[in-house]
Design an enzyme around this catalytic site. Structure first.
Site, PDB file in Angstrom:
ATOM      1  N   ASN A 393       8.201 -31.595 -47.550  1.00 24.25           N
ATOM      2  CA  ASN A 393       7.417 -31.532 -46.322  1.00 24.25           C
ATOM      3  C   ASN A 393       6.310 -30.490 -46.390  1.00 24.25           C
ATOM      4  OD1 ASN A 393       8.751 -33.327 -44.097  1.00 24.25           O
ATOM      5  ND2 ASN A 393      10.464 -32.401 -45.167  1.00 24.25           N
ATOM      6  N   ASP A 394       6.695 -29.247 -46.204  1.00 29.86           N
ATOM      7  CA  ASP A 394       5.716 -28.176 -46.035  1.00 29.86           C
ATOM      8  C   ASP A 394       4.846 -27.969 -47.271  1.00 29.86           C
ATOM      9  OD1 ASP A 394       6.982 -27.678 -43.519  1.00 29.86           O
ATOM     10  OD2 ASP A 394       8.574 -26.666 -44.636  1.00 29.86           O
ATOM     11  N   VAL A 395       5.404 -28.200 -48.472  1.00 29.29           N
ATOM     12  CA  VAL A 395       4.656 -27.907 -49.704  1.00 29.29           C
ATOM     13  C   VAL A 395       3.632 -28.989 -50.034  1.00 29.29           C
ATOM     14  CG1 VAL A 395       6.538 -26.530 -50.649  1.00 29.29           C
ATOM     15  CG2 VAL A 395       6.426 -28.984 -51.167  1.00 29.29           C
ATOM     16  N   THR A 396       3.565 -30.053 -49.228  1.00 26.27           N
ATOM     17  CA  THR A 396       2.563 -31.110 -49.435  1.00 26.27           C
ATOM     18  C   THR A 396       1.608 -31.231 -48.260  1.00 26.27           C
ATOM     19  OG1 THR A 396       3.984 -32.836 -48.474  1.00 26.27           O
ATOM     20  CG2 THR A 396       4.187 -32.437 -50.856  1.00 26.27           C
TER      21      THR A 396
END
Length: 467
Positions: A393-396
């Site tokens: 989620n957050d890392v993309t």
């Protein structure tokens, strides 16, 4: 004194154990040798324990150490064998905290045994008190990290608002003042208890306001603190093995913490200040689940990848939860048999602990050369036909680069949005651990494949076999 109790012989054993520690640490730099490295370091620790038992001053107390080792083995070995890979971050946090707590208790015992360090040199008191404060902070902070990772506590920042930093400063100042009073001659046990309680409050008050997005860095930081507290306690006890082992853990943990913080474009003080991750749903404009997304099927996904030249798999915590790494490896092998190049994009803080994705994929025997770090793979997304995002989620989230109002703005992310086509495997449209909506899901090039990651990839595998 027999030769076996000779200090020269004991110190020689310590030197041998240090060599095992360092060589084992070298082996931990790659998944293929990591298991061997753990065993080598464990042998080194066994030698260090034996050397400690041979010291004359141990007297009749050697059996207490043996009993402690036995209890630790009975608790630790089954726990390590039974823990799921998805729960590994929690176990790391918990076991690290136990180490810090043990150091704090040893410092308390040393205080009682010496009647407030009265007969000891001043440096012994200072080192022991430092170990007590840092060990207690690490223990209680690690327990909060465990609670957040285990979802016993909210992953959102739990904060006192504007009072948070003043309160943190006050409890830390209280611990330091009590430490100074003890160091200059205070021998009341209430002083030591007060110091441990104040340090415990620091650990709680520092980690509670830290959100889920920063948790991998927090685990690494607390691990470094435990190592430093152990090294300080080794100095106080004049135990060479404890000094060296603690410094190795403290130094490696500090380096890792710094590297991870840089990878997130965050400073250590900013992380300790808390308030980031889990604090809201705003990652960009719009209202989350009300915004339209495009859905796809396993059959369409298989066809799309089968006609690609380059496919990049982007693993995240969703892959860990579903235990999908083995079926992902099977899917990659089928694609490679068709002449398709498959790489894995690894963000340094994907998952919930440092190296989480590397460990999972190594468990599935994914070739190490196929794992591409963020800096390397980001330059390749422009030539990637299909990026398959599995629970990341957050890392993309492209909002980190495009939306100054986003809480994660400035954090380096995987540039998946530059791919020609993006397929996201996810259970629902709920945000990730940081609680921030992912703009990638609303990209016109993105198709969502909803469902359990393992089941979805298994369906893709079956479809690929038919093509």
């Amino acid at each position: 004194m027999s030769w076996i109790n000779d200090p020269v012989f004991i110190n020689s054993l310590y030197i041998i154990s240090f060599a095992f520690f360092i060589y084992g640490l070298m082996k931990l730099t790659g998944p293929r040798t990591a298991v061997q490295g753990n065993w080598i370091a464990a042998v080194g620790m066994a030698i260090a324990v034996i050397a400690t038992l041979l010291i004359d001053e141990m007297g009749e107390n050697w059996w207490l150490i043996v009993a402690g080792v036995a209890v630790g083995t009975i608790v630790g070995v089954p726990s390590a064998q039974k823990v799921k890979m998805t729960a590994m971050p929690q176990m790391v946090a918990l076991f690290n905290g136990v180490g810090g707590g043990a150091v704090a208790l040893i410092a308390w015992a040393e205080f009682r045994d010496t009647s407030g360090y009265a007969p000891e040199p001043r440096y012994v008191a200072i080192a022991s008190l430092f170990a007590a404060i840092v060990g207690s902070i690490s223990f209680w902070g690690s327990n909060i990290a465990f609670g957040k990772l285990q979802e016993l506590l909210s992953s959102k920042p739990i904060t006192l608002g504007k009072l948070q930093q003043p309160v943190n400063f006050l409890v830390l100042a209280a611990a330091l003042v009590l430490g100074v009073i003890i160091a200059v001659g205070g021998d009341s046990e209430l002083l030591m208890i007060g110091l441990l309680v104040a340090a415990a409050a620091v650990g709680l008050m520092v980690v509670l306001p830290i959100g889920g997005a920063d948790m991998p860095v927090v685990i690494s930081m607390l691990n470094a603190m435990t190592g430093l507290s152990a090294a300080a306690m080794g100095l106080a006890l004049d135990n060479t093995a404890l000094i060296v082992a603690g410094m190795i853990v403290g130094a490696s943990g500090s380096i890792l913490t710094n590297l991870m913080a840089k990878a997130m474009n965050r400073s250590i003080p900013a992380i300790v200040a808390g308030g980031f991750g889990g604090g809201g749903t705003g990652g960009g404009a719009g209202g989350g689940e009300d915004r339209p997304v495009q859905s796809t099927s396993a059959a369409d996904t298989a066809i799309q990848m089968a006609y690609a030249s380059n496919v990049v798999v982007v693993p995240g915590y969703g892959m860990a939860v579903a235990q999908a790494q083995h079926v992902v490896k099977e899917m990659a092998e089928l694609l490679e048999e068709k002449g398709i190049n498959v790489d894995y994009a690894i963000h340094p803080v994907a998952g919930r602990m440092p190296g989480h994705m590397n460990v999972l994929l190594a468990e599935a025997d994914v070739p190490y050369e196929s794992l591409k770090e963020m800096d390397e793979i980001n330059s390749q997304f422009g030539q990637t036909d299909v990026s398959l995002v599995i629970g990341a989620n957050d890392v993309t989230n492209p909002a980190a680069e495009t939306n100054p109002d986003s809480p994660i703005y400035g954090m380096p992310v995987l540039k998946v949005n530059q791919s020609r086509s993006i397929i996201v495997l996810k259970r629902s449209m709920n945000p990730g651990f940081a609680g921030i909506e992912n703009e990638l899901y609303h990209d016109s090039k993105t198709n969502m494949l909803f469902g359990d990651a393992k089941s979805s990839v298994a369906e893709i595998v079956e479809e690929l076999k038919q093509l």
